[in-house]
Design a protein around this motif. Structure first.
Motif, PDB file in Angstrom:
ATOM      1  N   GLY A 158      -0.576  -1.369   4.756  1.00 20.97           N
ATOM      2  CA  GLY A 158       0.168  -2.514   5.272  1.00 20.97           C
ATOM      3  C   GLY A 158       1.665  -2.402   5.116  1.00 20.97           C
ATOM      4  N   ALA A 159       2.168  -1.181   5.084  1.00 21.10           N
ATOM      5  CA  ALA A 159       3.607  -1.009   4.878  1.00 21.10           C
ATOM      6  C   ALA A 159       4.424  -1.389   6.105  1.00 21.10           C
ATOM      7  N   LEU A 160       5.677  -1.736   5.844  1.00 20.22           N
ATOM      8  CA  LEU A 160       6.697  -1.831   6.891  1.00 20.22           C
ATOM      9  C   LEU A 160       7.592  -0.622   6.695  1.00 20.22           C
ATOM     10  N   VAL A 161       7.734   0.181   7.733  1.00 25.68           N
ATOM     11  CA  VAL A 161       8.552   1.396   7.653  1.00 25.68           C
ATOM     12  C   VAL A 161       9.864   1.166   8.404  1.00 25.68           C
ATOM     13  N   ALA A 162      10.960   1.267   7.678  1.00 26.30           N
ATOM     14  CA  ALA A 162      12.270   0.996   8.269  1.00 26.30           C
ATOM     15  C   ALA A 162      13.067   2.273   8.448  1.00 26.30           C
TER      16      ALA A 162
END
Lengths: 271, 271
Positions: A158-162
């Motif tokens: 469930g990561a957000l990758v920026a």
């Protein structure tokens, strides 16, 4: 060797390496069983420093289409009424903001329909400042994703990758949006990267520029492949340089007006 | 015995009782030294479930003045352009929203000037649903604050204290805003409570109704005493019944338009 194979190889390597740590206590992380990608590590790894990933915005804040994104006017005057408030006229995709699936699909989830659980995510940051310094339209490619995994391990569930391109520091300068010829020019993601991130269970992507796609994109390929799949994106992130490549938790304060395609969001990270 | 004395007495009692727990491990809380009110416990006590404290809102959502708080119109059409977005016209104090100090002062902090660190807070909930069921204009009084401390211990440093009156469940009904005679009627805080909370270092207050003051307030005494002191408030909270009296962390996704007096906020709690 395909991208997916590289990632799987890295996962296996990391797993055997990490198996040396047999308890959460060894890493100072409470409540997370040892292993690679805990179900929702979210807050467990946090310590308490808050980093604001949101730009302050007004009618001068740069926008994709070049028109003012917000206009404000006084609705109640303090001297006259003893309190005050503003009336805001704004286009949803202004300032640091979220793109909901509905933005690039006929019937995707609107911003109020996103699962609250998916607005609190482990934050992973891919730094492409070096190549962006040489190419204003540089993109996060599959190779950058693989390099990140090699160095940091698999993405938490469930990561957000920026993407960190260094563009946030240019926000008051024309080069935030345009090259010297006046064309749109800023870094973004390539689909080679976002396809791989989708396979890895990544939930959302973010950029410190005006768009998920690079400025010179002719087809918005990332918008069209990422958002209709039920994932979301954040554009216009600030202060990513204050955070490590992994270990922070991001809180996406998405607006909740009914049927919205996105909108200005307060985005905070805790590390 | 004055309110402050009662609180101090409770603090001492709790301190001696809690001194029995000599390590963070005893409570399952990582990184927090034993003691009463750790500096910024914020995230340390969280486990990962996200509760959305925000109402979805639209032009039918009740407002303090009875006028629609938001109007939306299509700015880009999906069939015509391959993507879509809305233009929003909104008054800041609509939906689940934040009151910045500037809302009730000539020169207090605007919403973009709030310290990001103060948007992530330990959440304490004072439940007055029983008396609110008998009196639509019931208030959180000093006695309710004292009773909360007696039961739960001192407020953590930098806490946000929310009133739970049960009003969120009425949001689609006229009784959310009015009594049968048509007057404004809903629960809020009394200054006897907020004065005590200010003394205790509480940073922000929140309500599940339309205003920090009760509906029948003639003088907005809580707005005028609480906000100009540099503190903020949240109005229109939802789902407080899903959380314990203490132990959750609240994330206040305040908007960040320059010079704002407040605005719709995405408010999430993690427990």
């Amino acid at each position: 060797m395909c991208h997916q194979c590289v990632i799987e190889g890295v996962k296996k390597t990391m797993l055997s390496r990490r198996a040396l740590f047999t308890g959460a206590a060894a890493t100072g992380v409470a409540g997370v069983a040892a292993g690679l990608a805990p179900a929702r590590p979210a807050l467990a790894q946090t310590g308490g420093r808050v980093v604001d990933l949101t730009h302050t915005y007004d009618s001068d804040f740069p926008t994709f289409d070049g028109e003012p994104g917000i206009l404000t006017e006084e609705a109640v005057n303090f001297e006259e009424s003893g309190y005050q408030l503003l009336k805001l006229t704004l286009f949803e995709h202004t300032g640091t903001h979220i793109d909901a699936p509905l933005h690039f699909s006929a019937d995707g989830a609107s911003v109020d329909e996103l699962e609250p659980q998916n607005l609190v995510c482990p934050l992973c940051i891919i730094d492409i400042t070096a190549k962006a310094a040489d190419d204003a339209n540089a993109t996060v490619e599959a190779e950058d994703v693989e390099a990140w995994v090699s160095e940091n391990g698999a993405f938490p569930a469930g990561a957000l990758v920026a993407m960190r391109s260094g563009w946030a520091a240019k926000v008051g300068d024309p080069s935030f949006r345009n090259d010297e010829a006046g064309g749109l020019a800023f870094p973004g993601f390539a689909t080679s990267a976002t396809d791989l991130l989708a396979e890895q269970g990544v939930l959302a992507i973010g950029v410190d520029t005006l768009s998920l796609d690079p400025g010179n994109s002719a087809d918005f390929a990332v918008h069209y492949s990422w958002l209709p799949g039920g994932r979301y994106g954040i554009e216009g992130l600030n202060n990513l340089e204050e955070l490590p490549a992994t270990g922070a938790t991001i809180f996406v304060g998405a607006p909740k007006h009914r049927g919205g395609t996105g909108g200005p969001a307060r985005v905070l990270a805790v590390i």
